[in-house]
Design a protein around this motif. Sequence first.
Motif, PDB file in Angstrom:
ATOM      1  N   ASN A   7      31.852  69.425  25.188  1.00 55.75           N
ATOM      2  CA  ASN A   7      32.460  68.863  26.378  1.00 55.75           C
ATOM      3  C   ASN A   7      31.994  67.437  26.597  1.00 55.75           C
ATOM      4  O   ASN A   7      31.041  66.981  25.982  1.00 55.75           O
ATOM      5  N   PRO A   8      32.681  66.670  27.447  1.00 55.55           N
ATOM      6  CA  PRO A   8      32.341  65.256  27.628  1.00 55.55           C
ATOM      7  C   PRO A   8      30.911  65.023  28.045  1.00 55.55           C
ATOM      8  O   PRO A   8      30.342  63.968  27.767  1.00 55.55           O
ATOM      9  N   ALA A   9      30.309  65.940  28.737  1.00 53.52           N
ATOM     10  CA  ALA A   9      28.927  65.752  29.190  1.00 53.52           C
ATOM     11  C   ALA A   9      27.925  65.924  28.080  1.00 53.52           C
ATOM     12  O   ALA A   9      26.745  65.651  28.244  1.00 53.52           O
ATOM     13  N   GLY A  10      28.372  66.385  26.914  1.00 52.09           N
ATOM     14  CA  GLY A  10      27.477  66.517  25.764  1.00 52.09           C
ATOM     15  C   GLY A  10      26.694  67.811  25.751  1.00 52.09           C
ATOM     16  O   GLY A  10      25.677  67.925  25.076  1.00 52.09           O
ATOM     17  N   ASP A  11      27.133  68.851  26.544  1.00 53.59           N
ATOM     18  CA  ASP A  11      26.426  70.118  26.540  1.00 53.59           C
ATOM     19  C   ASP A  11      26.447  70.728  25.145  1.00 53.59           C
ATOM     20  O   ASP A  11      27.405  70.568  24.391  1.00 53.59           O
ATOM     21  N   ILE A  12      25.380  71.452  24.812  1.00 54.02           N
ATOM     22  CA  ILE A  12      25.287  72.036  23.479  1.00 54.02           C
ATOM     23  C   ILE A  12      26.284  73.179  23.324  1.00 54.02           C
ATOM     24  O   ILE A  12      26.911  73.340  22.285  1.00 54.02           O
ATOM     25  N   ALA A 132      37.776  65.321  23.206  1.00 54.82           N
ATOM     26  CA  ALA A 132      38.681  65.674  22.105  1.00 54.82           C
ATOM     27  C   ALA A 132      38.012  65.611  20.740  1.00 54.82           C
ATOM     28  O   ALA A 132      38.683  65.758  19.727  1.00 54.82           O
ATOM     29  N   ILE A 133      36.718  65.380  20.694  1.00 59.58           N
ATOM     30  CA  ILE A 133      36.022  65.273  19.409  1.00 59.58           C
ATOM     31  C   ILE A 133      35.454  66.642  19.036  1.00 59.58           C
ATOM     32  O   ILE A 133      34.682  67.225  19.802  1.00 59.58           O
ATOM     33  N   PRO A 139      27.947  62.607  16.053  1.00 60.51           N
ATOM     34  CA  PRO A 139      26.948  61.803  15.348  1.00 60.51           C
ATOM     35  C   PRO A 139      27.534  61.016  14.180  1.00 60.51           C
ATOM     36  O   PRO A 139      27.168  59.866  13.930  1.00 60.51           O
ATOM     37  N   ARG A 140      28.476  61.647  13.456  1.00 58.72           N
ATOM     38  CA  ARG A 140      29.066  60.966  12.309  1.00 58.72           C
ATOM     39  C   ARG A 140      29.912  59.769  12.752  1.00 58.72           C
ATOM     40  O   ARG A 140      29.874  58.698  12.137  1.00 58.72           O
ATOM     41  N   LEU A 141      30.658  59.934  13.827  1.00 63.52           N
ATOM     42  CA  LEU A 141      31.476  58.832  14.321  1.00 63.52           C
ATOM     43  C   LEU A 141      30.605  57.696  14.855  1.00 63.52           C
ATOM     44  O   LEU A 141      30.919  56.510  14.675  1.00 63.52           O
TER      45      LEU A 141
END
Length: 354
Positions: A7-12, A132-133, A139-141
């Motif tokens: 999610n946009p917040a970067g939750d694991i 949307a990622i 990390p790769r992007l």
Amino acid sequence: MVVQVENPAGDIAPRVRSVRVLALARWLLAVAVLVVLMIAVGGITRLTESGLSITEWKPVTGALPPLSEAQWQAEFEGYKRIGEYRQINGPAGMTLSDYKFIYFWEWSHRLLGRLIGLAFALPLAWYWIRGAIPKGYKPRLLALLALGGLQGVFGWYMVRSGLSEKVTDVSHFWLSIHLITALFTLAGLVWTALDLIQLDRNPAARPARLTGFAALTGLIVFVQLLLGAWVAGLNAGLASDTWPLMQGRLFPEVDWSKGFGWALTHDPYLLHFLHRWWAWVAVAALLVLSRKVRALGVRQASVAIHSAFGTQILLGIATVMTGVALWLAVLHQLVGALLVAATAWGAHAVGRRP
């Protein structure tokens, strides 16, 4: 399609969301096309000796060329202080009109670099905000974005290496770092796009792995690219205008007086010789890779590899025999970039996991 994304917040913890993974892949491939174009423009910049025409690095304001006669004169005066002008172009009678020509190519090269940065960073931010990622790709992007930034930094260090009054050209070491970083970024863009295409086809697909043979092939191609960059940086393409012999012999005269290490990295005749014959080692490795790819049923990648290295060999020979004709040399560099993309495609095909 439906895949797991962060999610946009970067939750694991991942959550399910409908995303257009194929759109991400097409975006990366579009950026890859721009990188290939930039490599071609970089080749023109090098071959027209335009790389030192802009003596300052202005990441933002430098996007605009001089807009008045006074600004043009100021840029020209800055160029007049460096060794390339004082030792070569000044004595040859360079005019402001001549300077504008070389300025155009260096400015175009830098402008294209800025456009590529925007073409990558802005959509990346948009996809990131919208969540949307796919999981694991952030990390790769970000790494690809960092490579793009490093490319600009390396380009400036390359230019700065040639701004002294005592030298007339950029360091061929910095030139090779600048070029190979661009090619590595191109390979990364293609590889990531292919991973996303596989993910679009199958939500359970995992990223391809780099196999041992693909890594070996990549290393062999890397050596050829490095030799090519050094040949370009030292104008070693002019060491011979005959093929397959050089100076009427197979192995040319080499200056060994400064030691093997110096000759291997500085002697134009030795580097030219190594570049033209190591190419066949690269061809052999690419032939095996393409056969492996074809056996897996990915015929398009096999055809791309064959077409790229075949065209590249012919262009290399033609470039030598024409005394490094400008457009042939540019095409040689352009197809070299396409060969890197095709090699990445082939390596990805043999590394796909069920």
